[in-house]
Every structure is written in C-alpha cells, then in structure tokens.
Design an enzyme around this catalytic site. Structure first.
Site, PDB file in Angstrom:
ATOM      1  CE  LYS A  36     -11.417  -2.141   1.118  1.00 32.76           C
ATOM      2  NZ  LYS A  36     -10.256  -1.360   0.670  1.00 32.76           N
ATOM      3  CG  HIS A  61      -9.229  -8.594  -7.685  1.00 34.35           C
ATOM      4  ND1 HIS A  61      -9.825  -8.282  -8.158  1.00 34.35           N
ATOM      5  CD2 HIS A  61      -8.450  -8.115  -6.425  1.00 34.35           C
ATOM      6  CE1 HIS A  61      -9.125  -6.956  -7.299  1.00 34.35           C
ATOM      7  NE2 HIS A  61      -9.195  -7.109  -6.241  1.00 34.35           N
ATOM      8  CE  LYS A  90      -4.667  -9.703  -4.787  1.00 33.30           C
ATOM      9  NZ  LYS A  90      -5.289  -8.673  -4.966  1.00 33.30           N
ATOM     10  CE  LYS A 141      -4.165  -2.090  -0.043  1.00 30.72           C
ATOM     11  NZ  LYS A 141      -5.012  -1.910  -1.312  1.00 30.72           N
ATOM     12  CG  ASP A 169      -5.210  -4.204  -4.659  1.00 30.14           C
ATOM     13  OD1 ASP A 169      -5.279  -5.295  -5.087  1.00 30.14           O
ATOM     14  OD2 ASP A 169      -5.602  -3.603  -4.412  1.00 30.14           O
ATOM     15  CD  GLU A 170      -8.686  -3.851  -7.696  1.00 32.18           C
ATOM     16  OE1 GLU A 170      -8.583  -2.287  -7.212  1.00 32.18           O
ATOM     17  OE2 GLU A 170      -7.869  -3.993  -6.326  1.00 32.18           O
TER      18      GLU A 170
END
Length: 415
Positions: free
Chosen positions: A310, A269, A177, A151, A179-180
């Site tokens: 979330k 994903h 990983k 992140k 992310d998309e």
C-alpha cells in the site's frame, strides 16, 4: 597566502582516490545559474567553502570536496575521508545532506547514492547479526521469517496485545512486532507489554516447538531507550525495535553498542523516511538511508514491497541488493517487506525479493475471515507454497486457511 573560491571545487579531470567518499546528486540549478556553477557550490557548501572568496595561510588543511562529473542533471562529488570524524554519522550527514539541501543555488537537490570507502566504513560496526538472525535465532535458512503487528496498531490493552501475539505465533509467524507509534502509553505500558507478550511467546514455543520472538519498540529519549533495551534482555528477548529516522542516528549508534553487549538484534522501522525520500527531485533517497542504517548497525530494515503493498517505494530490489552486498567485511542487513501485504502476494514478493528476508503482514493476517490464527497460518502456507514450488492456488486446495485468504483478497495489491 593563497585564495579559495567556488571554482576550486569543480574539477572535471579529477579522479577520486580509493579513500574518497563519492556521492551522487541530482540537481536543478536556480534560474540564471549554470550547471557548473551550481555543482561547484554543492561541493563547496558541503565541505569547507563559503560564499565569499577567502585568503588562507599555510596552516590550512584542505578538506574541500570536488565535483568531478556532470551528466545531465546528475553530478558526482568526491569528499576526502579526512573531512569526516571516524564513526560519527551525524557529522557525515551534516556535510553531505546538510546545508546544501536549502541552498538558493539549486531549486532542488537529491542525494541519490554514496560509494563508501573502507577508510570511512572501518569506523562503523555494521550489523551484529544481519540476515544471520534467520539461522542464529530461528534456526531456519530456507524461507523468509514472518512477522505481524496487532491491529489496531495502537489502542489495544496489554492483555489483548499479548493474546493477539499468541494467536499469530501459534498460527505460524515467527515474530510479534510493535508498530512505530506504540511505545509506553498508559493503555499499553512498555514493561507490562514486554512481560505479558514474552509469557505468551513462551507458551507458543512450547506448543509449536518453534522459536518465536518479539520486536518490542524501545524508541524514546536515548537514555530511556537503553533502559528499555536492558529490560528486554533481562527478560530473555532476542530483539529490540527502533524508529531509526525519528530517534536519530546518534541514538541508533548508542543502542547498537548496548545491544552488542547484550546479544540483541535490532529491527529498524523507517517511519518518517518519506519526508526525505518521497519527492523524486529533492531530499535523500531511501537507498542512502538504508546505507546509513547498515553502517550504524541495524540487523533488519523495512525496504518496501517491490510495488506490491500500500506504500510508495523506491527501488526495493536494488536497495536489498546493496544491503546484501560485500562491504569491507560488514554483515549484511535482512530486508523487511511490509505495508499492505497478504498471503496472495507472497509468490510475487518472493519472486522479486527472494527468500532471504522478513515478511510482515498486519491486516493481511488479522483481517482473515477466520481470525488471527488462521491468517497467520495462511501467510505461512503461502510461503510454504513457494519453497515447495507449488502454485499457490494448487497449494490452497489442501490448506483451508490459505484458500479462504485467496477467496477474500485474491492476488491483487490493496489500495
């Protein structure tokens, strides 16, 4: 010659055969349209009907679907397996989730579930590994495997991305990983990221004595994806990640074939799934999306956090059960829980979803007050507390990283 009209697609006395694909829909008929009339039109439009009565000759092969059950707003439609081209998932979806989604005969329509017959399933490979990745790649079968996304998920340099991966691996996660939306951008090019991350992976393996791997995102135009898959295999990676909804099921099927040749697992994903499944009365359920993903052959799939994270989710437990169920010999799929998770939620998550899954935490690792390595250690310790059957608060007394995580986030769901 004989005729064919809407009424021919409704038969409440019909019993589906063992080769029929049975789909469950919820529909809200348009104003002044009866449930029976709307239900017959769903079967008609999704198979071989049209708006005008037809006269047909003896050369016609009847591939018409049949609405055979109506219960309140729920209908069930049986499709003959001969309607579908073997192994062609886009064609299947063009029938059962195609034009019917825009029919004026219904105000809303949602494909809720499918019962797949062997006659159709046998045309698909299913997962190459499924939940076997835990054992075959990581040598574990008594705990979830753990993953993290650096992140911020985009914007990090290649060097920093690999460094974050190293810290997480050392701390105790199994998988780095992408992310998309991280693919091959100028600030973090695919080839450089793959090479540098795997170099850090090798160092982490040497230091920890544990197997580590990388869910590298190969999502792109299909031919480009195949090149990226080849590169991942050539550098000794065990996985690729694909944004299965946005790149399309035909592309997934093509990547699945290449991955079998190379012995790579596929992490799926589900970005964009909510465009189909979030509205409760219209679209395609996540359950059906998960079914399609299993048939097409992904090994891991994001399925939600049983209401703890979330993101809004459907019936995560029910979807996971289907992904693990027997399906004419196909391998199962390893569910992945992600989105707003942190160490304090692990006991609740594992109580609801079990230990045969992948747990991914991003902010719940990197947001740890003592950094990524400590955050990864805290997540691993939370899992260990469950596998060792020790209350997490008690376990934290002897594990400072977990204690700090609980002090920061507690055991509450973030918003």
């Amino acid at each position: 010659m004989s005729g064919i009209s809407y009424e021919d697609f409704l038969d409440l006395s019909y019993t589906p055969t063992e080769t029929d694909l049975v789909c469950t829909f919820r529909i809200d008929p348009a104003e002044e349209m009866s449930m029976e009339a709307a239900a017959s039109r769903v079967a008609s439009e999704s198979s071989n009907g049209t708006w005008a009565p037809l006269h047909i000759d003896d050369t016609f092969t009847d591939m018409g679907a049949t609405t055979f059950a109506i219960d309140g707003d729920t209908i069930q439609v049986a499709y003959p397996s001969g309607l579908f081209e073997p192994g062609n998932m886009p064609q299947v979806l063009s029938c059962i989730a195609g034009n019917i989604m825009g029919m004026k005969a219904v105000d809303t329509i949602r494909l809720e579930d499918c019962e797949w017959p062997e006659a159709i399933v046998e045309g698909y490979p299913g997962p190459q590994f499924g939940s076997g990745v835990r054992r075959e790649i990581f040598g574990v079968d008594d705990r979830p495997i753990l993953a993290t996304v650096p992140k911020p998920k985009v914007g990090l340099s290649t060097e920093r991305h690999a460094e974050v991966g190293y810290e997480a691996w050392i701390g105790g996660v199994d998988l780095l990983k992408d992310d998309e939306n991280l693919t091959d951008q100028s600030f973090n090019p695919y080839s450089d990221r793959l090479t540098e991350s795997l170099a850090m992976r090798d160092e982490a393996e040497d230091e920890t004595g544990e197997k580590k791997s990388y869910l590298v995102n190969v999502t792109a135009e299909t031919n480009e994806m195949l090149e990226r898959v080849d590169e991942a295999a050539s550098l000794g990676n065990e996985y690729v990640m694909v944004d299965v909804v946005t790149c399309g099921w035909a592309a997934v099927q093509t990547v699945r074939e290449r991955c079998e040749e190379l012995g790579l697992a596929i992490h799926a994903h589900r970005a964009m799934h909510a465009a189909f499944d979030r509205l409760p009365d219209h679209g395609v359920s996540m359950r059906v999306i998960a079914q399609v993903a299993r048939l097409c052959g992904v090994d891991q799939l994001h399925t939600g956090t049983v209401g703890l994270g979330k993101l809004a989710n459907e019936d995560t437990v029910g979807i996971n059960e289907w992904l693990r169920s027997e399906l004419y010999g196909l391998n199962d799929v390893l569910p992945t829980a992600s989105g707003g998770l942190h160490p304090g939620l692990v006991p609740q998550l594992m109580d609801a979803a079990g230990d045969n899954l992948c747990i991914q935490a991003g902010g719940g690792i990197h947001g740890h007050p003592d950094g990524t390595r400590a955050g990864a250690a805290a997540l691993r310790q939370a899992v260990d507390s469950v596998t060792e059957d020790v209350p997490i608060e008690v376990y934290a007394q002897g594990h400072s990283e977990l204690a700090t995580a609980l002090e920061k986030w507690g055991t509450e769901t973030p918003r």
